[in-house]
Design a protein around this motif. Sequence first.
Motif, PDB file in Angstrom:
ATOM      1  N   ALA A   1       0.827  -1.209   0.000  1.00 22.77           N
ATOM      2  CA  ALA A   1       0.000   0.000   0.000  1.00 22.77           C
ATOM      3  C   ALA A   1       0.859   1.255   0.000  1.00 22.77           C
ATOM      4  O   ALA A   1       0.560   2.234  -0.701  1.00 22.77           O
ATOM      5  N   ALA A   2       1.951   1.239   0.779  1.00 23.40           N
ATOM      6  CA  ALA A   2       2.838   2.397   0.843  1.00 23.40           C
ATOM      7  C   ALA A   2       3.556   2.624  -0.479  1.00 23.40           C
ATOM      8  O   ALA A   2       3.747   3.765  -0.914  1.00 23.40           O
ATOM      9  N   VAL A   3       3.958   1.541  -1.146  1.00 27.45           N
ATOM     10  CA  VAL A   3       4.626   1.662  -2.450  1.00 27.45           C
ATOM     11  C   VAL A   3       3.675   2.284  -3.468  1.00 27.45           C
ATOM     12  O   VAL A   3       4.038   3.214  -4.212  1.00 27.45           O
ATOM     13  N   LEU A   4       2.448   1.806  -3.527  1.00 29.50           N
ATOM     14  CA  LEU A   4       1.475   2.318  -4.500  1.00 29.50           C
ATOM     15  C   LEU A   4       1.064   3.751  -4.182  1.00 29.50           C
ATOM     16  O   LEU A   4       0.930   4.585  -5.086  1.00 29.50           O
ATOM     17  N   GLU A   5       0.873   4.040  -2.905  1.00 29.96           N
ATOM     18  CA  GLU A   5       0.459   5.399  -2.506  1.00 29.96           C
ATOM     19  C   GLU A   5       1.508   6.436  -2.847  1.00 29.96           C
ATOM     20  O   GLU A   5       1.188   7.567  -3.227  1.00 29.96           O
ATOM     21  N   ASN A   6       2.784   6.060  -2.724  1.00 31.54           N
ATOM     22  CA  ASN A   6       3.874   6.996  -2.955  1.00 31.54           C
ATOM     23  C   ASN A   6       4.526   6.842  -4.325  1.00 31.54           C
ATOM     24  O   ASN A   6       5.513   7.530  -4.612  1.00 31.54           O
ATOM     25  N   SER A   7       3.984   5.946  -5.157  1.00 34.71           N
ATOM     26  CA  SER A   7       4.581   5.663  -6.471  1.00 34.71           C
ATOM     27  C   SER A   7       6.070   5.371  -6.341  1.00 34.71           C
ATOM     28  O   SER A   7       6.902   5.881  -7.107  1.00 34.71           O
ATOM     29  N   ALA A   8       6.396   4.555  -5.353  1.00 35.96           N
ATOM     30  CA  ALA A   8       7.795   4.250  -5.064  1.00 35.96           C
ATOM     31  C   ALA A   8       8.350   3.234  -6.061  1.00 35.96           C
ATOM     32  O   ALA A   8       7.612   2.496  -6.722  1.00 35.96           O
ATOM     33  N   ASP A   9       9.662   3.193  -6.142  1.00 32.55           N
ATOM     34  CA  ASP A   9      10.338   2.260  -7.040  1.00 32.55           C
ATOM     35  C   ASP A   9      10.497   0.875  -6.418  1.00 32.55           C
ATOM     36  O   ASP A   9      10.622  -0.119  -7.139  1.00 32.55           O
ATOM     37  N   LEU A  10      10.518   0.824  -5.077  1.00 35.65           N
ATOM     38  CA  LEU A  10      10.780  -0.448  -4.406  1.00 35.65           C
ATOM     39  C   LEU A  10      10.293  -0.365  -2.969  1.00 35.65           C
ATOM     40  O   LEU A  10      10.382   0.681  -2.323  1.00 35.65           O
TER      41      LEU A  10
END
Length: 617
Positions: free
Chosen positions: A322-331
Amino acid sequence: MASTSTSLIPLPGNGRRAGFSSSPAKTALQKTLRFSFSSRSGMVISVKSSSTVNYNEAVVDEEMDRIRRLQNGSDVRGVALEGEKGRTVDLTPPAVEAIAESFGEWVIKGLEKERGRPVEDVTVSLGKDPRVSGASLSVAVFAGLARAGCLTFDMGLATTPACFMSTLLPPFAYDASIMMTASHLPYTRNGLKFFTKKGGLTSPEVEEICDKAARKYANRLTRVSTMLSSPPKRVDFMRAYAKHLRDIIIERVNHPIHYDTPLEGFQIIVNAGNGSGGFFTWDVLDKLGADTFGSLHLNPDGMFPNHIPNPEDKTAMALTRAAVLENSADLGIVFDTDVDRSGVVDNKGNPINGDKLIALMSAIVLKEHPGTTIVTDARTSMALTRFITDRGGHHCLYRVGYRNVIDKGVHLNEDGIETHLMMETSGHGALKENYFLDDGAYMVVKIIIEMVRMKLEGSNEGIGSLIKDLEEPSESVELRMNIISEAKYAKARGTELIEAFRSYIEEGQLEGWELDSCGDCWVSEGCLVDSNDSPAAIDAHMYRAKVSNEREEEIGWVHIRQSIHNPNIAINMQSSVPGGCLQMTRALRDKFLLASGMNEFLDISQVDKYATNGKMG
């Protein structure tokens, strides 16, 4: 009132096992026993008792067995705090002091044998995860090491891989190290992991240490040193370890524009689960230029209030996703408590653990070392084997247990079979290039380096694209059967069942079932037995069987093993066809468990429920 007497009882060298069942009378009598502390060199104890010498001796043996039962494969683990239903505290300060003293003596003896002379100033470091029992048990560790004659160094909050690296990296380079942790287990548990410069200790070595500690413990049952004659020296090793990891990333990425900050432009989420892994955020990623906004549970908290610190935990992976998707993170990165394991989430929110993580690491390692052998535990899928072999690698299936998997890789290299990666489905992963050390942080470093290289080559797909052709098994099931037995007899009961399983297959009583083997690296008989000239000792019995239908088409496999953590039998199975796991479970229940009578000392309710209606429970 019965008269009392004081008897001197010689301690048996191997601690004879008590063979009677408990009763209220015997339990009450046991509580009347009094143990007095003898001299360190003496091998007798004074027992005040209203019973016979033979009975007293049996009770002493039971106390010694309590220490021996703390051995958990190549680790020591036990209950350190009240609060766990059905479990009593057994990892006490006196027990820990005896174990630490025995380890210190074992290290000194080994160094003297290696150098051919007496040794002085033997150095041992101690690190710990944030568990609330760590402070009191640390005192016991330092007291035991000091009693053995070792100089001690306190690393404070640390990781398991860092403890091993403290024996190698200058200027520290200690002779040995201990990590106090119980990995992902509840806050009530704690434990010890042991290292020398050669790596982690093996199960037989830890058994030797615990056996010696058991005799010490019985000699001074209620005594523990609460005052340290020479307090340990506090050292900040984690700073040096973090720099070591940063330097690896900098040098191997070799960024053409910002050499010292190669992670600029990347957002990486870390979920430390309130364990020891927060350092990776501020001491590694931040200093290399990464954006770590959105990271989770970085502050150490020994009660683990948010979720189990475990890359296999569904809550941990879901929160990280959820945190990766919310922040558009790479990893996204998930560490376990002591950071010897990890899992990741790719830029599309796909969790990568278990077989997927092994496949990802295999893809990276096979680029660097074409044709290498990769060792895994025998619970991996047939699809993973195809994934590895399609890329030119060799797949060796071996015993469950991260120490078993790693040691197999070491032995294969010694026998001339190039083996660069050893991984267990739990997330333990070790590389030949990194001292055969299972280091969750180092594994993530390898993945980050590959991610940056892909970006520099013009790819925006992310690391998940490396495993896009890994097939998923049609079905995957794990079942447990509790052993109905006193704790001290549970291991023998488990061994009996596992060996009966093997016999049923070899005798053809399970039609279409055959003991599996990879056939490529001297492992046979259900991926358990080494058939070379120097077979490794077996710490827990287990077998993998491949299962075929009436048309002789392979439909899946079943892996059955003793748990080294708890008195139960674990059953893992995978099938490539719908309904295959149900079919295999019914055959296991009807043609083995019930037919053999093994259900008399096993709780097979979970197996029975799944075999009846295809539901877990």
